[in-house]
Motif scaffolding. Structure first.
Motif, PDB file in Angstrom:
ATOM      1  N   MET A  32       0.837  -1.192   0.000  1.00 32.18           N
ATOM      2  CA  MET A  32       0.000   0.000   0.000  1.00 32.18           C
ATOM      3  C   MET A  32       0.879   1.251   0.000  1.00 32.18           C
ATOM      4  N   ARG A  33       0.274   2.359  -0.303  1.00 31.04           N
ATOM      5  CA  ARG A  33       0.977   3.640  -0.382  1.00 31.04           C
ATOM      6  C   ARG A  33       0.578   4.479   0.838  1.00 31.04           C
ATOM      7  N   PHE A  34       1.514   4.631   1.778  1.00 23.54           N
ATOM      8  CA  PHE A  34       1.252   5.289   3.055  1.00 23.54           C
ATOM      9  C   PHE A  34       1.898   6.661   3.112  1.00 23.54           C
ATOM     10  N   LEU A  35       1.204   7.601   3.759  1.00 27.99           N
ATOM     11  CA  LEU A  35       1.794   8.880   4.150  1.00 27.99           C
ATOM     12  C   LEU A  35       1.653   9.011   5.659  1.00 27.99           C
ATOM     13  N   ILE A  36       2.784   9.163   6.351  1.00 28.20           N
ATOM     14  CA  ILE A  36       2.779   9.359   7.800  1.00 28.20           C
ATOM     15  C   ILE A  36       3.010  10.839   8.069  1.00 28.20           C
ATOM     16  N   VAL A  37       1.977  11.529   8.516  1.00 25.62           N
ATOM     17  CA  VAL A  37       2.093  12.957   8.850  1.00 25.62           C
ATOM     18  C   VAL A  37       2.609  13.053  10.284  1.00 25.62           C
ATOM     19  N   GLY A  38       3.698  13.799  10.462  1.00 23.31           N
ATOM     20  CA  GLY A  38       4.371  13.801  11.754  1.00 23.31           C
ATOM     21  C   GLY A  38       5.293  12.594  11.880  1.00 23.31           C
ATOM     22  N   GLY A  39       5.863  12.192  10.775  1.00 24.77           N
ATOM     23  CA  GLY A  39       6.667  10.970  10.739  1.00 24.77           C
ATOM     24  C   GLY A  39       8.000  11.044  11.447  1.00 24.77           C
ATOM     25  N   SER A  40       8.471  12.236  11.770  1.00 26.84           N
ATOM     26  CA  SER A  40       9.770  12.347  12.453  1.00 26.84           C
ATOM     27  C   SER A  40       9.619  12.271  13.969  1.00 26.84           C
ATOM     28  N   GLY A  41       8.393  12.215  14.485  1.00 28.38           N
ATOM     29  CA  GLY A  41       8.178  12.088  15.921  1.00 28.38           C
ATOM     30  C   GLY A  41       8.384  10.662  16.391  1.00 28.38           C
ATOM     31  N   PHE A  42       8.197  10.443  17.692  1.00 27.87           N
ATOM     32  CA  PHE A  42       8.458   9.130  18.282  1.00 27.87           C
ATOM     33  C   PHE A  42       7.549   8.061  17.682  1.00 27.87           C
ATOM     34  N   LEU A  43       6.244   8.289  17.690  1.00 28.84           N
ATOM     35  CA  LEU A  43       5.322   7.335  17.097  1.00 28.84           C
ATOM     36  C   LEU A  43       5.458   7.301  15.586  1.00 28.84           C
ATOM     37  N   GLY A  44       5.560   8.472  14.968  1.00 26.00           N
ATOM     38  CA  GLY A  44       5.666   8.521  13.510  1.00 26.00           C
ATOM     39  C   GLY A  44       6.851   7.746  12.978  1.00 26.00           C
ATOM     40  N   SER A  45       7.984   7.815  13.686  1.00 24.59           N
ATOM     41  CA  SER A  45       9.175   7.080  13.257  1.00 24.59           C
ATOM     42  C   SER A  45       8.945   5.574  13.286  1.00 24.59           C
ATOM     43  N   GLU A  46       8.238   5.085  14.314  1.00 26.07           N
ATOM     44  CA  GLU A  46       7.947   3.652  14.393  1.00 26.07           C
ATOM     45  C   GLU A  46       6.942   3.238  13.318  1.00 26.07           C
ATOM     46  N   LEU A  47       5.971   4.071  13.030  1.00 26.68           N
ATOM     47  CA  LEU A  47       5.046   3.798  11.940  1.00 26.68           C
ATOM     48  C   LEU A  47       5.783   3.700  10.615  1.00 26.68           C
ATOM     49  N   ALA A  48       6.690   4.648  10.377  1.00 24.73           N
ATOM     50  CA  ALA A  48       7.458   4.631   9.134  1.00 24.73           C
ATOM     51  C   ALA A  48       8.324   3.385   9.054  1.00 24.73           C
ATOM     52  N   ARG A  49       8.934   3.007  10.181  1.00 23.63           N
ATOM     53  CA  ARG A  49       9.785   1.810  10.194  1.00 23.63           C
ATOM     54  C   ARG A  49       8.985   0.565   9.860  1.00 23.63           C
ATOM     55  N   GLN A  50       7.821   0.400  10.496  1.00 27.00           N
ATOM     56  CA  GLN A  50       7.023  -0.793  10.252  1.00 27.00           C
ATOM     57  C   GLN A  50       6.489  -0.831   8.824  1.00 27.00           C
ATOM     58  N   CYS A  51       6.126   0.322   8.285  1.00 20.56           N
ATOM     59  CA  CYS A  51       5.699   0.372   6.882  1.00 20.56           C
ATOM     60  C   CYS A  51       6.821  -0.048   5.949  1.00 20.56           C
ATOM     61  N   SER A  52       8.022   0.441   6.225  1.00 20.44           N
ATOM     62  CA  SER A  52       9.174   0.110   5.393  1.00 20.44           C
ATOM     63  C   SER A  52       9.491  -1.378   5.458  1.00 20.44           C
ATOM     64  N   VAL A  53       9.473  -1.935   6.685  1.00 18.74           N
ATOM     65  CA  VAL A  53       9.752  -3.366   6.859  1.00 18.74           C
ATOM     66  C   VAL A  53       8.727  -4.208   6.096  1.00 18.74           C
ATOM     67  N   ALA A  54       7.476  -3.762   6.079  1.00 13.56           N
ATOM     68  CA  ALA A  54       6.411  -4.501   5.387  1.00 13.56           C
ATOM     69  C   ALA A  54       6.416  -4.262   3.887  1.00 13.56           C
ATOM     70  N   LYS A  55       7.391  -3.501   3.403  1.00 12.98           N
ATOM     71  CA  LYS A  55       7.566  -3.238   1.967  1.00 12.98           C
ATOM     72  C   LYS A  55       6.455  -2.378   1.376  1.00 12.98           C
ATOM     73  N   HIS A  56       5.796  -1.585   2.237  1.00 16.43           N
ATOM     74  CA  HIS A  56       4.866  -0.607   1.700  1.00 16.43           C
ATOM     75  C   HIS A  56       5.653   0.549   1.085  1.00 16.43           C
ATOM     76  N   GLU A  57       5.028   1.263   0.182  1.00 16.72           N
ATOM     77  CA  GLU A  57       5.594   2.516  -0.297  1.00 16.72           C
ATOM     78  C   GLU A  57       5.222   3.585   0.720  1.00 16.72           C
ATOM     79  N   VAL A  58       6.203   4.253   1.296  1.00 14.69           N
ATOM     80  CA  VAL A  58       5.906   5.135   2.410  1.00 14.69           C
ATOM     81  C   VAL A  58       6.657   6.454   2.299  1.00 14.69           C
ATOM     82  N   ALA A  59       5.935   7.528   2.554  1.00 13.68           N
ATOM     83  CA  ALA A  59       6.525   8.851   2.719  1.00 13.68           C
ATOM     84  C   ALA A  59       6.122   9.340   4.107  1.00 13.68           C
ATOM     85  N   ALA A  60       6.959  10.186   4.677  1.00 10.37           N
ATOM     86  CA  ALA A  60       6.703  10.712   6.012  1.00 10.37           C
ATOM     87  C   ALA A  60       7.058  12.189   6.035  1.00 10.37           C
ATOM     88  N   THR A  61       6.271  12.969   6.774  1.00  9.75           N
ATOM     89  CA  THR A  61       6.519  14.410   6.815  1.00  9.75           C
ATOM     90  C   THR A  61       7.247  14.802   8.097  1.00  9.75           C
TER      91      THR A  61
END
Length: 276
Positions: free
Chosen positions: A1-30
């Motif tokens: 899936m194609r994910f956008l994590i808004v607030g991706g550099s925060g504590f929770l956002g960073s973990e969301l981005a990491r898990q998306c990346s590990v799952a091979k989703h296409e991910v961008a984070a702000t």
């Protein structure tokens, strides 16, 4: 899936981005001030207070899922208006929205709150979070609004940093014995949010740990896990101070947990596992 994590550099956002990346989703984070360090993530600057910028970014990226984890405790425009801006842009792009809210929307008068409870905030931050929930509900009625509590990690959360500073004498203050929450591990929270994002559920969900603990007990658990001298942690009663905000807020997560494969562990479990 194609994910956008808004607030991706925060504590929770960073973990969301990491898990998306590990799952091979296409991910961008702000990010607002500096990008995160998660590999495999496209980092995009964004100020959610600027509606035209939010519209442009989400319109260009066209995410299938937007998870909004952006907030600032002292800034109504970021927490409330920013959430509305994200909801408007996600709806215009036909994206699925998961909005991260908080137990601060409650006063603590009822102590226990399930997913049907109506917000009754008593602080400006709680009011901003409640306003954000209302905006998301009206703008994007198929969105998930996920209320959570204190977020703990493996030593890298703000509360864990505070405990370390207090236990080693680098900071002054105290941990309250009558200030109770239901802490959740950031890995569990992120996994639950991604699971909800991929589901057909909508509306209010509570995503917190199973244990109701005071900030002092939480500090003791962290100190013992990390080999610190727990006896050095200063304690006191919040009722004896003028610190504003709710004291005892316990999120009941029964409905949400029944919908999830992800197990929401309690603090006594995820902070005690290391020593078992």
């Amino acid at each position: 899936m194609r994910f956008l994590i808004v607030g991706g550099s925060g504590f929770l956002g960073s973990e969301l981005a990491r898990q998306c990346s590990v799952a091979k989703h296409e991910v961008a984070a702000t990010y607002l001030t500096r990008p995160g360090e998660t590999a495999g993530v496209e980092w995009l600057p964004l100020d959610v207070r600027r509606r035209e910028d939010v519209d442009a970014l989400i319109g260009a990226f066209r995410p299938e899922v937007v998870i909004n984890a952006a907030y600032r405790q002292t800034d109504w425009a970021t927490t409330a208006m920013g959430a509305a801006n994200v909801a408007l842009a996600a709806s215009a792009a036909y994206g699925r929205l998961v909005h991260v809210s908080s137990d601060v929307v409650f006063s603590g008068a009822a102590i226990r709150y399930d997913e049907t409870c109506v917000p009754d905030p008593i602080t400006p931050y709680g009011a901003a979070k409640a306003a954000a929930e209302t905006a998301v509900h009206v703008i994007a009625p198929t969105a998930v609004i996920a209320r959570t509590s204190l977020i703990i990690g493996d030593g890298d959360s703000p509360h864990e940093a505070l405990v370390h500073s207090l236990a080693t004498g680098r900071a002054r203050g105290m941990l309250f014995t009558d200030d109770v929450r239901c802490p959740v591990h950031v890995v569990d929270l992120a996994a639950a949010l991604l699971e909800l994002a991929a589901s057909e559920y909508h509306g209010i969900h509570h995503v917190a740990g199973t244990d109701a603990v005071s900030r002092y007990e939480l500090g003791l658990l962290i100190a013992r896990r990390d080999g610190l001298d727990a006896d050095q942690l200063p304690s006191g009663r919040r009722a004896d101070t003028d610190v504003p905000g709710p004291m005892d807020v316990r999120l009941e997560c029964g409905m949400t947990q029944r919908r999830l494969r992800t197990r929401l562990r309690g603090a006594r479990q995820f902070l005690g596992e290391v020593h078992r």
